[in-house]
Structures are given as C-alpha cells and as structure tokens.
Design an enzyme around this catalytic site. Sequence first.
Site, PDB file in Angstrom:
ATOM      1  N   TYR A 331      -3.605   7.725  -4.924  1.00 28.25           N
ATOM      2  CA  TYR A 331      -3.581   6.597  -3.973  1.00 28.25           C
ATOM      3  C   TYR A 331      -3.056   5.348  -4.680  1.00 28.25           C
ATOM      4  CZ  TYR A 331      -5.474   3.531  -0.238  1.00 28.25           C
ATOM      5  OH  TYR A 331      -5.626   2.626   0.784  1.00 28.25           O
ATOM      6  N   CYS A 332      -1.971   4.769  -4.138  1.00 27.20           N
ATOM      7  CA  CYS A 332      -1.402   3.524  -4.662  1.00 27.20           C
ATOM      8  C   CYS A 332      -1.034   3.685  -6.140  1.00 27.20           C
ATOM      9  CB  CYS A 332      -2.374   2.368  -4.428  1.00 27.20           C
ATOM     10  SG  CYS A 332      -1.690   0.733  -4.770  1.00 27.20           S
ATOM     11  N   LEU A 333      -1.588   2.866  -7.006  1.00 29.98           N
ATOM     12  CA  LEU A 333      -1.301   2.976  -8.439  1.00 29.98           C
ATOM     13  C   LEU A 333      -1.721   4.337  -8.973  1.00 29.98           C
ATOM     14  CD1 LEU A 333      -0.426   1.839 -11.138  1.00 29.98           C
ATOM     15  CD2 LEU A 333      -2.570   0.559 -11.257  1.00 29.98           C
ATOM     16  N   GLY A 335      -1.270   7.032  -7.397  1.00 27.95           N
ATOM     17  CA  GLY A 335      -0.131   7.882  -7.092  1.00 27.95           C
ATOM     18  C   GLY A 335       1.004   7.694  -8.076  1.00 27.95           C
ATOM     19  N   LEU A 360      -0.342   8.749  -1.617  1.00 33.80           N
ATOM     20  CA  LEU A 360      -0.763   7.850  -0.554  1.00 33.80           C
ATOM     21  C   LEU A 360      -0.304   6.432  -0.873  1.00 33.80           C
ATOM     22  CD1 LEU A 360      -4.449   9.122  -0.080  1.00 33.80           C
ATOM     23  CD2 LEU A 360      -2.351   9.983   0.985  1.00 33.80           C
TER      24      LEU A 360
END
Length: 602
Positions: A331-333, A335, A360
């Site tokens: 998720y975000c960083l 990812g 994500l």
Amino acid sequence: MVESKSDNKEKCLSSAQDFAQNLQKIGERSQQLLEVYMQSQQEPEMNDSLHISNAFLQLFERMLSDPTKIWEIQMAWWQSYMELWNETAKSFAGEPSRTIAHANPKDRRFKDKAWQENVVFDFLKQSYLLASDHLQQMVEDVEGLEPHTRQKIEFYTRQYVDAMSPSNFLMTNPEVLRTTLESGGENLVSGLENMLEDLKRGKGKLHINMTDTDAFTVGKNLGITKGSVIFQNALMQLIQYEPTTEKVHKTPILVMPAWINKYYILDLKPENSLVKWLTDQGYTVFIISWVNPDAKMSQKTFEDYMNQGPLAALDAIESATGETQVSAIGYCLGGTLLASTLAYLHATKKSSRIVSATYLTTMVDFADSGELSVFIDEDQIQALENKMQKQGGMLQGSDMATTFNLLRANDLIWSFVVNNYLLGKDPFPFDLLYWNSDSTRMPMVMHSFYLRKMYQENLLVKKGGIVLNDTPLDLSAIDTPSYVLSTREDHIAPWQATYRATQIYQGDVRFVLAASGHVAGVINPPVKNKYCFWTKPDSTKQYPDDTQSFLAVAKEHSGSWWNDWLKWHAPYNGKKVAARKVGDGKLKPIEDAPGSYVKMDK
C-alpha cells in the site's frame, strides 16, 4: 403567562452580562494564546525554505513583460464584478436576478442556506468566487514560467484563495454569526479553548484536532482482528491473524503498508477491515506493523527497510507455515518497497517467492507526482535535510501530515478551523481521521534517499538506477502477475502516475481505477459498495500508453474492487489446506495483535 416589561428587561440585562462575561473569557484565552505563541517563537526560522518569494517574483516579472494580457484579464473581472453589483441591486429591490458566479454543488463551504437566500451573504460568496477565479486564471495565463515554478505558484495561489474564503471568518460566515448570537458568544470561548489546547499539543504550532481522539483506542475499537505478533526486529513486527474458516488457501498473504502512517488503516473496524475480510475469504494473513522510529534509528536506509521488512517477513512466514511462496500486497510507499523487493528478488533469482503482487495506490514512476512535486526541488530538499538534522535526524510525523493536509486544505484544514475554532464544536469521531492524525517519524537517511532518488531523480524506473544490497534493480524485468489499483481522486499518488506501471512490468497486469481518493477508494468493503471502479475491456489486449485513452475505453463496474481482486487472485490461491492456527509452526506468539510497535507515541 405574559411576561412583564421588567421581566424582559432583566432577561436582556442577564444576556448582556453573559455576553460581557464571555468577552472577558475571550480576552483571557487570547492572552494565553499570545503567551503560547510568543514562547514558541524564541528561536524563529525566518528563512523562506520553500523559496516561494522567488517564485512569485518571477511571476511578477513575467506579468510586467506582457501588461496587455493582464489588463484584459483585469477588465474581464471588472466587467463581471459590475454585473454582480447590478444583479445584487435587483435583489435588494425585490426584482428577479441571476447568479453571476456559481459555487460547485460539492463545495461544503457554502452549504448553509443563507449563502443562497440572504442577499448580503450571496453577494459575499459570489464576490469571493469571482475574485478567486480571476486570481487563479491570471496566474495560469502568464507565459514563460519554468514548469516547476508555475506549479509552485499555482499551488500557493490556491492556498491563499482557500484561506481567504468568507466562510473562514467570523463576520462573513452566516452560520458562525447565527451561532454567536444564539449562544451569547459561548462558541467563541469554546473555540479559543480548542485552539489553546491544539497549540499546547503542538508545542506552540497549531496542531488541529480533526477527530475525537478519546473515541478510539488501537487494540480496543481499532485494529481488533484477532492475531498475534510472531516475529519482530528493530524495524517491524509481523502479525499473523487467526483463521476464521475451517480450511484456508495454501498461499499466505503478506500485507506491506506504508511506514508514513500506521498499519491499522487496513484493519480499522471489523466492518471496513481489509484484514478481516481477507481472513473471512479463507486466507492466512500476515501484516507488517512498522516501528515509529526515534533518533537512534536516523541512519536506517531504504535498504534496511527492504531487508528487515519484506525479506525478513518472507523467512518468518516460511518458518510459521512451511510455505516458501506468498502473495504480497503493498500500500502506497509499501507498494514502492514491494516493487523494489521484487526487482531485487528477480535479480537474485528468487522472484518465485512472491507468486502475485498487488499494488494499492503505488507510484514507481515519479515523473509526474502531482502536487507533491511542489515540495521537491534541490533547495527544498536541502532545507528539509537541515531541518531533520536539527530534529535529531528525523522527520517529525506532524511535518509530513501538514504537507498532505495542504493538498486538500479546504477539507483537512479550513473545515476544522470553522468547526473547532469559530463554531466552538468538538470534532466528530471518525476512524479514518484518527488514523490520519496518527502519523510516524521518518529516518533522515531513508527519507532523503526516497525524496532524491525516486521523487527528484526518478531513478527507480531506470534500469540500474537504484542499487540495493549491491544489486542494481530493473523493474521492467518483473514478470510477477500484478494487480494495480489506483484511485481517481488521489492527491498523494495521482492515478495518472500510478497507471504507468502498466507500461513497466513484464508479467500479466490488471489495472483497476477505483472512485474516491487515496484512502477511501482503497477502504471500500463490499458490504457498503460505496464506490465504483473501472477496468479495461477484456477485448482490449494491451493497456493504452496514456490515461485518457484508457478512460475512453474503460468499463465502469458498480460495487467494491475487493470482489474484483478476489476473482483475479483465484489462480494464485493454491489448494485448500487445514486452517493454520497462530503458533502451529516454528514461530510462537510474542504478544497479541495489534502489538506494541503500533502503540508507540507520535
């Protein structure tokens, strides 16, 4: 019973006395606010670290080079303003009038009926809308500015315009005026008390309280999915969740959140917890809970986060379950770290350890990082590094939160200024905003690397541009099947940037564009089906090069993307096996979830 004149006189006198007392309280609170502010200014930073002044100086120079265009814009604004005066005069005279400047129906600043029904407030609203549109249009029309300078000017012009809204001031906000008269000024007393508390909490800096922090406790009504910490090191705790089905899919799930905030965004309340939903679908779920680092960890690197994060987690999951392969969700960083880890595993011939990857709202190509790039240039990064050095080698969580809040200032700053300080109300309990306020610190070495190598130089998408563990990374070599989720209103990871992953990875890619933003678009459980999503038609074999071409052919689906992911992931589930209890393997529980790392102070 009919009240006498003397009774009315006493009531008026009592109201006047109450109002006078409230004014006295306001004066006392204001004095306290001034004292707190002055104490915080003992060592003021007087430099313009964002170099905003220089950017606007360039703007004025360009304006002077083409005064004719500025004059035309000014005349157009003056003409619109005169039309507004004429229409307002008609309204005062009781004649039919037309609206010159229309507010966006979704603009909650002007939801009070008085903005439409009262001639004075309608005039204030339209005057503001005309002036703000004029100012922003004038900035947009100036030619000859360097792109980054233009972006910075447009961003801070919008910040100014948002701040100057009549809804943000006592005397020009009808709801605030009405509340002040009805309460005898009690709202202003309460508002000043709220502001004083926020200043004290921020140690002299205004740390706006966005939610009722007393309404939530991690481990009691947030992050309560049953599980245990089964492994930990200096940077993370690994949580394994108890199964909720008799049999589970063979392939475990490893979830890697960002370490900018805490992991429980994916495990808020049971009804919107992605973690619980995954366990209910028959998955053995593991999640990384990152530490909130202190000054002793200032030298931790991005490489450390890979080694002590996903790589350590893969080994721990193998010890706990006997499985050598997992499906990973970043998720975000988290990812971005997942993509980096996959490139590293591919280069070291170990990519089979992750059979599928879900990203994500993840950026790997930072060529166009949206409005966050306003804060990314050499001068500002250097200023930030100097600041981190003074703060013990750490970036404080509040600094990061302020940056993100500026991207949506009306929603995340000014709405709370009006609610908390002008209306004197306590903020509403909201789990997402509680999590949003629960930010973490960033180690200086890691954060500088992230800003310079990825945001500023965009080296992650260049073959060999990033080297981890003496291994050059090549994202284009990743052949792991990928599910790439973006959100259409994302201000942090713009979907136009995250979409580029479809042009990078070798393996099969499924791109999904969800409605809403960086958080709400992700946390969209099927039971609510609040937001829709878009996908490429099955008949289209490849993803278009650009986002507009994707939108032109994209098919809209109602409901949550979670169910779409479930269908996509089915081929990677493996056969069903007996449910894995926490502690059945080689790793025994250390402590109950949510663990101790997530509870570390801000």
